[in-house]
Design a protein around this motif. Structure first.
Motif, PDB file in Angstrom:
ATOM      1  N   ASP A 154       0.850  -1.181   0.000  1.00  0.00           N
ATOM      2  CA  ASP A 154       0.000   0.000   0.000  1.00  0.00           C
ATOM      3  C   ASP A 154       0.893   1.242   0.000  1.00  0.00           C
ATOM      4  O   ASP A 154       2.123   1.161  -0.058  1.00  0.00           O
ATOM      5  N   GLU A 155       0.261   2.414   0.073  1.00  0.00           N
ATOM      6  CA  GLU A 155       0.988   3.666  -0.083  1.00  0.00           C
ATOM      7  C   GLU A 155       1.902   3.995   1.099  1.00  0.00           C
ATOM      8  O   GLU A 155       2.739   4.900   1.003  1.00  0.00           O
TER       9      GLU A 155
ATOM     10  N   ARG B 247      -7.179   2.574  -1.512  1.00  0.00           N
ATOM     11  CA  ARG B 247      -7.289   4.004  -1.200  1.00  0.00           C
ATOM     12  C   ARG B 247      -7.804   4.786  -2.408  1.00  0.00           C
ATOM     13  O   ARG B 247      -8.589   5.717  -2.264  1.00  0.00           O
TER      14      ARG B 247
ATOM     15  N   ASN C 269      -1.783   4.671  -4.947  1.00  0.00           N
ATOM     16  CA  ASN C 269      -1.386   3.647  -5.908  1.00  0.00           C
ATOM     17  C   ASN C 269      -2.442   3.571  -7.003  1.00  0.00           C
ATOM     18  O   ASN C 269      -3.644   3.608  -6.729  1.00  0.00           O
TER      19      ASN C 269
ATOM     20  N   ASP D 184      -1.725  -2.378  -3.870  1.00  0.00           N
ATOM     21  CA  ASP D 184      -2.991  -2.255  -3.149  1.00  0.00           C
ATOM     22  C   ASP D 184      -3.600  -0.916  -3.550  1.00  0.00           C
ATOM     23  O   ASP D 184      -3.048   0.147  -3.244  1.00  0.00           O
TER      24      ASP D 184
END
Length: 298
Positions: free
Chosen positions: A121-122, A269, A214, A266
């Protein structure tokens, strides 16, 4: 959303033109930075305003009217080195100019480096393994410093491979360039150009200061799966597959750099914060659309 006065696009290539057209459809003025006269004329024909300037000549950027503008920075770094002097010049110009409303930057998912097939993830740490990715990390860091110093909101999009009309590896497939054996091929990520443009607009509308997103579709698979899907969609023979050992002897260093890294993005978001629903969440739908836009039957 507070109103901004104009959209400015730096690095107005294919994605920039798509983003600009979307904003024109919403009745916003769009301005592009153009280095060459031919590019200026083409952009004006599309309805864009144009400011002549060159990111490699910082003094020329003084003509950019940045105040209360939504700025998209799509220009790539130079091809060498580990820093991005173009971004450095832009940030210096911006600090000395009237305050933009927001800056949206297209970075790369390569900033994560090799994650050994993990879902990232970010908030994952950045471990760039190539100079290409290090230049993007440098650009991100400069923008974060700009935000800290000036309060200008910055939104970063970490983008994987882009495909779409005019971007398919048809010629490579026709030439019979081999791909990595599907059993050894690492996972890869991609996004259709049309969806990327829509995501850029959403980031401009809804992205908050300091947010990172992302970007990717839901197709999954490897680069070998992608080449096979393009070959099938274009009615071409699938490319030959070779082992990693043979790939190290036959493939370009750039291609090997992609094959030596693996990660799965991922993108929750992106959907949760920006409300994005992809038009082309999978390869079959995306390839059909790309070929239709190219004027060919899939």
């Amino acid at each position: 959303m507070s109103e901004f006065s104009e959209v400015i696009i730096l690095g107005c290539g294919e994605i920039g033109r798509r983003v600009g057209r979307l904003w024109l459809e919403r009745s916003f003025g769009v301005r592009a930075l153009a280095r060459a006269r031919a590019a200026e004329l083409k952009l004006k024909e599309m309805g864009f305003c144009v400011t002549r300037g060159d990111l490699d000549e910082p003094a020329s950027l003084a003509a950019l009217p940045l105040g209360n503008r939504l700025v998209y920075y799509f220009a790539p770094p130079p091809d060498e080195g580990t820093s991005d002097p173009r971004m450095a010049a832009f940030c210096e110009t911006t600090l000395a100019a009237e305050r933009p409303w927001k800056i949206v930057y297209i970075s790369t998912s390569g900033v994560y480096g090799d994650c050994r097939r993990a879902l990232v993830d970010e908030d994952a740490p950045l471990h760039p393994r190539t100079d290409r990715a290090r230049r993007r990390v440098d650009a991100e860091e400069r923008l974060r410093s700009l935000q800290a110093a000036s309060g200008i909101p910055v939104v970063i999009l970490r983008v994987p491979g882009i495909y779409g009309p005019g971007r398919l590896p048809r010629r490579r497939i026709e030439q019979g360039v081999p791909v990595l054996d599907v059993r050894e091929a690492p996972p890869s990520n991609r996004i259709h150009a049309v969806d990327l443009a829509r995501i850029c607009v959403a980031a401009g509308e809804k992205g908050a200061a300091g947010e990172v997103f992302n970007v990717g579709d839901e197709s999954g698979g490897s680069m070998t799966d992608y080449f096979n899907a393009v070959a099938d969609a274009c009615g071409l023979p699938r490319p030959p597959q070779i082992s990693m050992e043979e790939a190290r002897r036959r493939l370009s260093p750039e291609m090997l750099s992609y094959l030596n890294e693996s990660r799965r993005l991922d993108t929750r978001r992106l959907h949760e914060r920006l409300g994005i629903e992809l038009l082309y969440p999978d390869l079959p739908s995306g390839l059909r659309a790309a070929l239709a836009e190219e004027g060919q039957e899939p």
